[in-house]
Design a protein around this motif. Structure first.
Motif, PDB file in Angstrom:
ATOM      1  N   GLY A 180      27.077   3.729  -2.140  1.00 11.49           N
ATOM      2  CA  GLY A 180      27.257   2.213  -2.246  1.00 11.49           C
ATOM      3  C   GLY A 180      27.241   1.019  -3.883  1.00 11.49           C
ATOM      4  N   GLU A 181      28.087   2.163  -4.608  1.00 15.14           N
ATOM      5  CA  GLU A 181      28.038   1.951  -5.862  1.00 15.14           C
ATOM      6  C   GLU A 181      30.371   2.251  -6.284  1.00 15.14           C
ATOM      7  OE1 GLU A 181      26.473   4.949  -8.564  1.00 15.14           O
ATOM      8  OE2 GLU A 181      25.270   4.849  -8.233  1.00 15.14           O
ATOM      9  N   ARG A 182      30.404   2.846  -5.351  1.00 14.61           N
ATOM     10  CA  ARG A 182      32.012   2.886  -5.548  1.00 14.61           C
ATOM     11  C   ARG A 182      32.748   2.578  -3.812  1.00 14.61           C
ATOM     12  NH1 ARG A 182      33.871   5.168 -10.310  1.00 14.61           N
ATOM     13  NH2 ARG A 182      36.587   4.499  -9.463  1.00 14.61           N
ATOM     14  N   GLU A 183      33.844   2.034  -4.304  1.00 11.59           N
ATOM     15  CA  GLU A 183      34.630   1.745  -2.410  1.00 11.59           C
ATOM     16  C   GLU A 183      33.520   0.822  -1.631  1.00 11.59           C
ATOM     17  OE1 GLU A 183      37.611   4.878  -2.450  1.00 11.59           O
ATOM     18  OE2 GLU A 183      36.083   5.963  -3.904  1.00 11.59           O
ATOM     19  N   PRO A 184      32.924   0.359  -1.341  1.00 11.68           N
ATOM     20  CA  PRO A 184      32.361  -0.314  -0.921  1.00 11.68           C
ATOM     21  C   PRO A 184      33.289  -0.915   0.513  1.00 11.68           C
ATOM     22  CG  PRO A 184      32.858  -2.026  -1.756  1.00 11.68           C
ATOM     23  CD  PRO A 184      32.602  -0.215  -2.724  1.00 11.68           C
ATOM     24  N   GLU A 185      34.879  -0.842   0.543  1.00 13.04           N
ATOM     25  CA  GLU A 185      35.390  -1.551   1.691  1.00 13.04           C
ATOM     26  C   GLU A 185      36.029   0.239   2.219  1.00 13.04           C
ATOM     27  OE1 GLU A 185      36.033  -1.240  -1.530  1.00 13.04           O
ATOM     28  OE2 GLU A 185      38.338   0.715  -1.871  1.00 13.04           O
ATOM     29  N   ILE A 186      35.578   0.959   1.536  1.00 15.09           N
ATOM     30  CA  ILE A 186      35.968   2.365   2.647  1.00 15.09           C
ATOM     31  C   ILE A 186      34.594   2.606   3.401  1.00 15.09           C
ATOM     32  CG2 ILE A 186      36.636   4.747   2.634  1.00 15.09           C
ATOM     33  CD1 ILE A 186      38.734   4.173   0.453  1.00 15.09           C
ATOM     34  N   TYR A 187      33.455   2.459   2.638  1.00 11.85           N
ATOM     35  CA  TYR A 187      32.434   3.973   3.003  1.00 11.85           C
ATOM     36  C   TYR A 187      31.064   2.781   2.998  1.00 11.85           C
ATOM     37  CZ  TYR A 187      35.391   7.470   1.070  1.00 11.85           C
ATOM     38  OH  TYR A 187      36.547   8.154   0.830  1.00 11.85           O
ATOM     39  N   GLY A 188      31.080   0.900   2.681  1.00 11.27           N
ATOM     40  CA  GLY A 188      30.263   0.702   2.838  1.00 11.27           C
ATOM     41  C   GLY A 188      28.850   0.485   1.630  1.00 11.27           C
ATOM     42  N   ARG A 189      28.622  -0.501   1.722  1.00 10.66           N
ATOM     43  CA  ARG A 189      27.607  -0.339   0.807  1.00 10.66           C
ATOM     44  C   ARG A 189      25.729   0.314   0.588  1.00 10.66           C
ATOM     45  NH1 ARG A 189      29.244  -4.640  -2.535  1.00 10.66           N
ATOM     46  NH2 ARG A 189      30.976  -5.424  -2.014  1.00 10.66           N
ATOM     47  N   THR A 190      25.468   0.516   2.287  1.00 13.51           N
ATOM     48  CA  THR A 190      24.481   1.613   1.739  1.00 13.51           C
ATOM     49  C   THR A 190      24.360   2.646   1.061  1.00 13.51           C
ATOM     50  OG1 THR A 190      24.640   0.555   4.460  1.00 13.51           O
ATOM     51  CG2 THR A 190      23.147   2.465   4.012  1.00 13.51           C
ATOM     52  N   THR A 191      23.028   3.093   0.227  1.00 12.97           N
ATOM     53  CA  THR A 191      23.366   3.456  -0.452  1.00 12.97           C
ATOM     54  C   THR A 191      22.812   5.464   0.372  1.00 12.97           C
ATOM     55  OG1 THR A 191      20.604   3.814  -1.274  1.00 12.97           O
ATOM     56  CG2 THR A 191      22.639   2.626  -2.586  1.00 12.97           C
ATOM     57  N   LEU A 192      22.927   6.244  -0.264  1.00 11.25           N
ATOM     58  CA  LEU A 192      22.320   7.476   0.586  1.00 11.25           C
ATOM     59  C   LEU A 192      21.162   7.927   0.545  1.00 11.25           C
ATOM     60  CD1 LEU A 192      23.216   9.924   1.086  1.00 11.25           C
ATOM     61  CD2 LEU A 192      23.695  11.175  -0.840  1.00 11.25           C
ATOM     62  N   ALA A 193      20.446   7.435  -0.249  1.00  9.45           N
ATOM     63  CA  ALA A 193      19.212   7.342  -0.353  1.00  9.45           C
ATOM     64  C   ALA A 193      18.495   6.016   0.953  1.00  9.45           C
ATOM     65  CB  ALA A 193      18.131   6.722  -1.582  1.00  9.45           C
ATOM     66  N   ASP A 194      18.817   4.962   0.963  1.00  6.10           N
ATOM     67  CA  ASP A 194      19.723   4.232   2.141  1.00  6.10           C
ATOM     68  C   ASP A 194      19.189   4.907   3.916  1.00  6.10           C
ATOM     69  OD1 ASP A 194      18.775   2.031   0.683  1.00  6.10           O
ATOM     70  OD2 ASP A 194      20.406   1.080   0.968  1.00  6.10           O
ATOM     71  N   ILE A 195      20.324   5.830   3.447  1.00  3.28           N
ATOM     72  CA  ILE A 195      21.082   6.457   4.827  1.00  3.28           C
ATOM     73  C   ILE A 195      20.077   8.020   5.156  1.00  3.28           C
ATOM     74  CG2 ILE A 195      22.228   8.568   5.464  1.00  3.28           C
ATOM     75  CD1 ILE A 195      24.581   7.106   4.480  1.00  3.28           C
ATOM     76  N   GLU A 196      18.924   8.212   3.745  1.00  4.52           N
ATOM     77  CA  GLU A 196      18.295   9.005   4.871  1.00  4.52           C
ATOM     78  C   GLU A 196      17.125   8.680   4.939  1.00  4.52           C
ATOM     79  OE1 GLU A 196      20.098  12.506   0.692  1.00  4.52           O
ATOM     80  OE2 GLU A 196      17.864  11.045   0.264  1.00  4.52           O
ATOM     81  N   ALA A 197      16.691   7.656   4.434  1.00  2.00           N
ATOM     82  CA  ALA A 197      15.613   6.672   5.017  1.00  2.00           C
ATOM     83  C   ALA A 197      15.604   6.786   6.471  1.00  2.00           C
ATOM     84  CB  ALA A 197      15.150   5.407   4.298  1.00  2.00           C
ATOM     85  N   MET A 198      16.994   6.160   6.473  1.00  7.94           N
ATOM     86  CA  MET A 198      16.884   5.698   8.160  1.00  7.94           C
ATOM     87  C   MET A 198      16.867   6.760   9.101  1.00  7.94           C
ATOM     88  SD  MET A 198      20.280   3.464   7.238  1.00  7.94           S
ATOM     89  CE  MET A 198      21.304   3.022   9.047  1.00  7.94           C
ATOM     90  N   CYS A 199      17.857   7.853   8.193  1.00  6.31           N
ATOM     91  CA  CYS A 199      17.504   9.617   9.505  1.00  6.31           C
ATOM     92  C   CYS A 199      16.178  10.059   9.347  1.00  6.31           C
ATOM     93  CB  CYS A 199      18.527  10.229   8.425  1.00  6.31           C
ATOM     94  SG  CYS A 199      20.525  10.296   8.103  1.00  6.31           S
ATOM     95  N   ALA A 200      15.419   9.475   8.277  1.00 10.27           N
ATOM     96  CA  ALA A 200      13.063   9.755   8.628  1.00 10.27           C
ATOM     97  C   ALA A 200      13.247   9.123   9.572  1.00 10.27           C
ATOM     98  CB  ALA A 200      13.300   9.810   6.679  1.00 10.27           C
TER      99      ALA A 200
END
Ligand code: CA2
Length: 165
Positions: A31-51
């Motif tokens: 979410g902070e760097r290289e959004p063109e490759i890895y997107g704009r979602t943060t790791l905290a967002d991803i962890e919340a989605m998994c939860a």
């Protein structure tokens, strides 16, 4: 009601089975760097989605991120008896770590390998994975949503193995 029956009854205090959501080096920068490759979602967002997805199936998540190979291996060892399955994006260690492969071989639960990008559409050095031989499924190129799919597939492996055939 006998005490043993009361203790076994499910309720708000009953611990839910846990799945490990393990992320490797640099993924804390999502979410902070290289959004063109890895997107704009943060790791905290991803962890919340998994939860959220895990909770729908009555599961908890244990989310760990480490920038160190040994940290990832320690996390796998610690989860061996206390989790029922794992979602792993080992980052660049995917392509280099025989040690992480060995640790995962001693993890007797389903493992879903996930990548935000599709490593097979990238440099040749990213085409081999040390994790895939020990993974029940691999999801790549679906971005952050890939983690949600990974949790769903893991739940399927845990609850409904025959339906996948
Ligand atoms: O696509 C993936 O999820 C990868 O596992 C990501 C790794 C890469 O080495 C693999 O080949 C594929 C790299 C993770 C780097 O994460 C960053 C996040 C934000 C900014 C910079 C790097």
């Amino acid at each position: 009601m006998p005490a043993t029956t009361a203790e076994a009854a499910p309720g708000p205090m009953t611990p839910r089975p846990e799945i490990l959501v393990l992320n490797g080096p640099n993924l804390n920068l999502l979410g902070e760097r290289e959004p063109e490759i890895y997107g704009r979602t943060t790791l905290a967002d991803i962890e919340a989605m998994c939860a959220d997805t895990a909770a729908e199936a009555g599961l908890d998540v244990r989310c760990i991120q480490s920038n160190h190979e040994g940290g990832l291996i320690d996390a796998v060892h610690a989860a061996r008896r206390s989790t029922v399955g794992a979602i792993i994006n080992a980052g660049a260690y995917t392509h280099t770590s025989l040690a992480l492969h060995d640790a995962l071989k001693s993890y007797d639960h389903p493992i879903i390998e996930v990548h935000l990008s599709n490593p097979h559409a990238r440099e040749a050095v990213r085409h081999h994975s040390y994790l895939s031989p020990v993974a029940a499924a691999v999801i790549a190129g679906a971005g952050a949503r890939g983690y949600v799919h990974a949790v769903e597939i893991l739940i399927d492996h845990l609850t409904n193995a025959k339906a996948r055939l």
